[in-house]
Design an enzyme around this catalytic site. Structure first.
Site, PDB file in Angstrom:
ATOM      1  N   GLU A  68      11.081  -3.058  -2.287  1.00  0.00           N
ATOM      2  CA  GLU A  68       9.997  -3.134  -1.525  1.00  0.00           C
ATOM      3  C   GLU A  68       8.886  -3.922  -1.900  1.00  0.00           C
ATOM      4  O   GLU A  68       7.584  -4.007  -1.390  1.00  0.00           O
ATOM      5  CB  GLU A  68       8.900  -1.507  -0.941  1.00  0.00           C
ATOM      6  CG  GLU A  68      10.164  -0.912  -0.657  1.00  0.00           C
ATOM      7  CD  GLU A  68       8.623   0.565   0.065  1.00  0.00           C
ATOM      8  OE1 GLU A  68       8.131   0.870  -0.746  1.00  0.00           O
ATOM      9  OE2 GLU A  68       9.919   1.102   0.643  1.00  0.00           O
ATOM     10  N   LYS A 127       7.229   6.271  10.960  1.00  0.00           N
ATOM     11  CA  LYS A 127       8.539   5.367  10.586  1.00  0.00           C
ATOM     12  C   LYS A 127       8.900   5.489  11.643  1.00  0.00           C
ATOM     13  O   LYS A 127       9.165   6.132  12.550  1.00  0.00           O
ATOM     14  CB  LYS A 127       9.160   6.096   9.112  1.00  0.00           C
ATOM     15  CG  LYS A 127       8.431   5.770   8.358  1.00  0.00           C
ATOM     16  CD  LYS A 127       9.176   6.118   6.738  1.00  0.00           C
ATOM     17  CE  LYS A 127       9.152   6.034   5.209  1.00  0.00           C
ATOM     18  NZ  LYS A 127       9.798   6.679   4.197  1.00  0.00           N
TER      19      LYS A 127
END
Length: 428
Positions: free
Chosen positions: A205, A337
């Site tokens: 990330e 999400k």
């Protein structure tokens, strides 16, 4: 003119070098909507099912040609001719077509790619940016970013148990300054790591992935980076931690290998509470395992009035599970999400349910991302007030920040930055 006349899917590559699916939806007017789907490494057991091929001879089993076939076959045939403006009806049709409880037949990745592409096509047909099409005239709040500075757990090849250590620039006047703050703290942290002869390679990330001797060292160094970058720890820049504790919860205990600890639920609550006392931590994600609802109750009772307690694996963007969590007073926030649930409509429903219950909703990326920026528009459209989309490196992460900057510019004087008010469930 907004009738769907073609639906095409293809296999593309995500930020981890794994295949994922991209879908195009073409309307009668000639307008095209395109969307691609992310993929997670730390996956909740109750997430909607991502359909993979399982062919070990191709991408080591991770190909998505079956999902592509779902789109180009059944899904395309079913939604051809439908009005792209009817998002709820199309999503309901896709869910019913799949017929399973967890979208395992056609694949949540196949369904989501089409759901998002339909929304993008409809927005384009309407002549509106996606955030305005989805959110209407009240879509004006820019979310506070949760910026990943240090990666650990399954997101990095290091010894850290905790998955993410983040900064949260909640004391800045606008999004542009918040992004600048994040970039400057990130750069300062790189300098500090270099001085310690620690690697500045990054994880999935975009955060740095050094091997510290203890989990807590990451927190201390981040506070130092905030201070040396010229910002006030706590008042201007707070800290968030994603424990991803389901990954180290085994046989009823939380095993922090780098610290040499095996803790009961109550002991792990004490461990986290000690961190909150020492550092300006305002948010803890997945502080307890998705299987440990009793532990979640202990954590919420102990820290729920002063710390944002985010349920990711425990809720998996599912309104049925979230409703149960709300009734049992589990956590006070949900991570959103889009690929955990598999359609845009269900995603929006989860955000709305959370807000109605006084929970915050944080729109989030996944560790395996693409250049698709839909989540930035969703965060603004729903006034979600918080977004989690990685560090200040890797173009798959920066694409979302840059889209938010464009939206802020587009809104002009109407733009508002949520700041500390994004944490409305906490007592001052």
């Amino acid at each position: 003119m907004s009738a769907i006349v073609d639906v095409i899917a293809r296999e593309i590559i995500d930020s981890r070098g794994n295949p994922t699916i991209e879908a195009d939806v073409l309307l009668e007017s000639g307008v095209l909507g395109r969307a691609s789907v992310p993929s997670g490494a730390s996956v909740g057991t109750r997430e909607a099912v991502e359909l993979r091929d399982g062919d070990a001879q191709r991408y080591y089993g991770k190909g998505v040609l079956k999902a592509v076939e779902s789109v180009n076959g059944e899904i395309s045939e079913t939604i051809m001719g439908l009005d792209a403006m009817e998002q709820c009806f199309i999503d309901k049709t896709l869910i019913e077509l799949d017929g399973s409880e967890n979208k395992s037949r056609l694949g949540a990745n196949a369904i989501l790619a089409v759901s998002l592409a339909v929304a993008k096509a409809a927005a384009e047909e309407s002549g509106l940016p996606l955030y305005r099409y989805l959110g209407g005239i009240n879509a004006k709040w820019l979310p506070v970013p949760m910026m990943n500075l240090v990666n650990g757990g399954v997101h990095a090849n290091n010894r850290l148990d905790m998955q993410e250590f983040m900064i949260i620039p909640l004391g800045l006047p606008n999004l542009r300054e918040a992004v600048r703050c994040g970039a400057e703290v990130f750069s300062t942290l790189r300098t500090l790591l270099n001085k310690r002869n620690l690697p500045t390679t990054v994880g999935d990330e975009g955060g740095f992935a050094p091997s510290f001797a203890r989990n807590e060292e990451a927190l201390a160094l981040i506070v130092q980076a905030i201070d040396e970058a010229g910002y006030q720890p706590g008042s201007e820049v707070a800290i968030g931690v994603d424990c991803a504790s389901s990954e180290f919860f085994r046989e009823g205990k939380y095993h922090l290998d780098v610290d040499g600890l095996g803790l009961t639920s109550a002991q792990f609550v004490d461990y986290l509470a000690t961190w909150v006392e020492k550092y300006p931590i305002i948010s803890i994600e997945d502080g307890m395992s998705e299987q440990d609802w009793e532990g979640w109750g202990l954590l919420t009772e102990r820290l729920g009035k002063t710390v944002q307690l985010v349920g990711d694996d425990v809720f998996v963007t599912n309104t049925r599970i979230l409703k149960e969590g709300i009734s049992r007073n589990i956590a006070n926030s949900i991570l959103i999400k889009i690929n955990q649930i598999g359609t845009l409509t269900e995603t929006l429903n989860a955000i709305e349910m959370a807000k109605c219950a006084g929970y915050t909703a944080i729109v989030s990326h996944r560790s395996g991302e693409t250049e698709d920026t839909t989540i930035a528009d969703i965060a603004v459209a729903t006034n979600a007030l918080q977004i989690k989309t990685g560090s200040l490196s890797r173009s798959d992460r920066l694409a979302k920040y840059n889209q938010l900057l464009r939206i802020e510019e587009d809104l002009g004087e109407m733009a508002q930055y949520a700041g500390r008010s994004a944490f409305y469930q906490l007592k001052p």
